[in-house]
Design a protein around this motif. Structure first.
Motif, short mmCIF file in Angstrom:
data_model
loop_
_atom_site.label_atom_id
_atom_site.label_comp_id
_atom_site.label_asym_id
_atom_site.label_seq_id
_atom_site.Cartn_x
_atom_site.Cartn_y
_atom_site.Cartn_z
N ASN A 52 0.84 -1.20 0.00
CA ASN A 52 0.00 0.00 0.00
C ASN A 52 0.87 1.25 0.00
N VAL A 53 0.32 2.33 -0.54
CA VAL A 53 0.99 3.63 -0.55
C VAL A 53 0.04 4.66 0.04
N ALA A 54 0.52 5.42 1.01
CA ALA A 54 -0.30 6.45 1.64
C ALA A 54 -0.55 7.61 0.67
N PRO A 55 -1.65 8.32 0.86
CA PRO A 55 -1.94 9.48 -0.01
C PRO A 55 -0.81 10.51 0.03
N GLY A 56 -0.52 11.09 -1.12
CA GLY A 56 0.52 12.11 -1.21
C GLY A 56 1.87 11.59 -1.62
N LEU A 57 1.99 10.27 -1.76
CA LEU A 57 3.27 9.69 -2.16
C LEU A 57 3.13 9.14 -3.58
N PRO A 58 3.87 9.69 -4.55
CA PRO A 58 3.70 9.30 -5.96
C PRO A 58 4.49 8.04 -6.32
N TRP A 59 4.32 6.99 -5.55
CA TRP A 59 5.04 5.75 -5.77
C TRP A 59 4.10 4.62 -6.18
N LYS A 60 4.62 3.72 -6.99
CA LYS A 60 3.95 2.46 -7.29
C LYS A 60 4.67 1.38 -6.50
N PHE A 61 3.93 0.60 -5.72
CA PHE A 61 4.53 -0.34 -4.79
C PHE A 61 3.76 -1.66 -4.88
N VAL A 62 4.45 -2.71 -5.31
CA VAL A 62 3.78 -4.01 -5.51
C VAL A 62 4.70 -5.15 -5.09
N PRO A 63 4.13 -6.27 -4.65
CA PRO A 63 4.95 -7.46 -4.41
C PRO A 63 5.18 -8.19 -5.72
N GLU A 64 6.36 -8.78 -5.88
CA GLU A 64 6.64 -9.53 -7.10
C GLU A 64 5.87 -10.85 -7.13
N GLN A 65 5.50 -11.36 -5.96
CA GLN A 65 4.64 -12.53 -5.84
C GLN A 65 3.50 -12.18 -4.89
N SER A 66 2.29 -12.52 -5.26
CA SER A 66 1.16 -12.20 -4.39
C SER A 66 1.02 -13.21 -3.25
N GLU A 67 1.54 -14.42 -3.44
CA GLU A 67 1.39 -15.46 -2.43
C GLU A 67 2.40 -16.57 -2.66
N VAL A 68 2.91 -17.14 -1.56
CA VAL A 68 3.80 -18.30 -1.64
C VAL A 68 3.38 -19.31 -0.59
N GLU A 69 3.71 -20.56 -0.84
CA GLU A 69 3.49 -21.61 0.15
C GLU A 69 4.84 -22.01 0.71
N VAL A 70 4.95 -21.99 2.02
CA VAL A 70 6.24 -22.21 2.66
C VAL A 70 6.07 -23.18 3.82
N ARG A 71 7.10 -23.99 4.05
CA ARG A 71 7.09 -24.86 5.22
C ARG A 71 7.39 -24.03 6.47
N ILE A 72 6.75 -24.35 7.54
CA ILE A 72 7.00 -23.65 8.80
C ILE A 72 8.46 -23.89 9.21
N GLY A 73 9.17 -22.81 9.46
CA GLY A 73 10.59 -22.90 9.81
C GLY A 73 11.52 -22.73 8.63
N GLU A 74 10.97 -22.69 7.41
CA GLU A 74 11.79 -22.52 6.21
C GLU A 74 12.07 -21.04 5.96
N VAL A 75 13.33 -20.69 5.73
CA VAL A 75 13.71 -19.30 5.44
C VAL A 75 13.46 -19.03 3.96
N LEU A 76 12.79 -17.93 3.71
CA LEU A 76 12.41 -17.59 2.34
C LEU A 76 12.71 -16.11 2.08
N THR A 77 13.09 -15.81 0.84
CA THR A 77 13.32 -14.42 0.42
C THR A 77 12.32 -14.06 -0.68
N VAL A 78 11.61 -12.96 -0.46
CA VAL A 78 10.68 -12.46 -1.47
C VAL A 78 11.04 -11.00 -1.75
N PHE A 79 10.51 -10.47 -2.85
CA PHE A 79 10.85 -9.11 -3.24
C PHE A 79 9.59 -8.27 -3.47
#
Length: 206
Positions: A79-106
């Motif tokens: 999300n972007v607050a009003p007044g900030l001219p930025w586009k902000f999005v996740p590169e993945q909308s959802e992932v499935e991960v094992r509990i305790g597994e370290v994951l990197t998303v962007f």
């Protein structure tokens, strides 16, 4: 006849009592003022330590126990607050991960304006009770992010879901977590006029 005895008012004990009461009132007022200033940082500290209100925890590395077999879906919200001219999005909308597994998303952020702008991101997770189990090793939150005109940047988030979640019977039916970020504009973003800066430099060289 016996003359009635005259009673002098106990002015000294009363004055002493009034002084004590006034001192106590002053201390109470001072405590209340100090508490009001300390409330916000104390609340932030409390949230970070306990995960209250969906505040995620900060970890220094992967969990010692390692990942387990149970999987969970992690959704990403931007999300972007009003007044900030930025586009902000996740590169993945959802992932499935094992509990305790370290994951990197962007996440990807783009300054859509023709001027340099700065912002900071705040975050939380839902359900709110899961904040204590969502461990972030690295992220971009609560640090100044400055983007030039049209600049685009990738921002990583390294995290894992604490294996202790599996021992919490209240979360036996939990199958998804949402990580949400919101960027807020920094207040002081007024650049100094170039002409004024050059004029000041020339005067200094005279």
């Amino acid at each position: 006849m016996t003359e009635p005895q005259s009673h002098q008012p106990a002015t000294k004990p009363r004055l002493k009592r009034d002084t004590v009461v006034a001192s106590i009132c002053g201390l109470v007022v001072a405590f209340m003022v100090g508490a009001s200033y300390a409330a916000v940082p104390f609340y932030n500290w409390f949230c970070r330590v306990t995960g209250f209100n969906g505040t995620t925890m900060v970890a220094s590395g992967a969990p010692e126990s390692g990942p387990i077999g149970r999987k969970i879906s992690v959704r990403f919200d931007a999300n972007v607050a009003p007044g900030l001219p930025w586009k902000f999005v996740p590169e993945q909308s959802e992932v499935e991960v094992r509990i305790g597994e370290v994951l990197t998303v962007f996440y990807t952020v783009t300054n859509q304006s023709a001027r340099t702008t700065s912002a900071q991101a705040a975050y939380n997770v839902a359900p709110l009770t899961v904040g204590a189990y969502f461990q972030k090793i690295n992220c971009f939150c609560f640090t100044d992010q400055t983007l030039g005109p049209g600049e685009k940047r990738e921002m990583p988030v390294v995290f894992y879901v604490d294996p202790k979640l599996a021992d919490d019977s209240e979360n036996d039916g939990l199958n998804s977590i949402t990580l949400s970020y919101t960027f807020y504009p920094q207040r002081d973003q007024t650049p100094k006029p170039v002409a004024a800066t050059e004029t000041g430099a020339r005067k200094g060289n005279l």
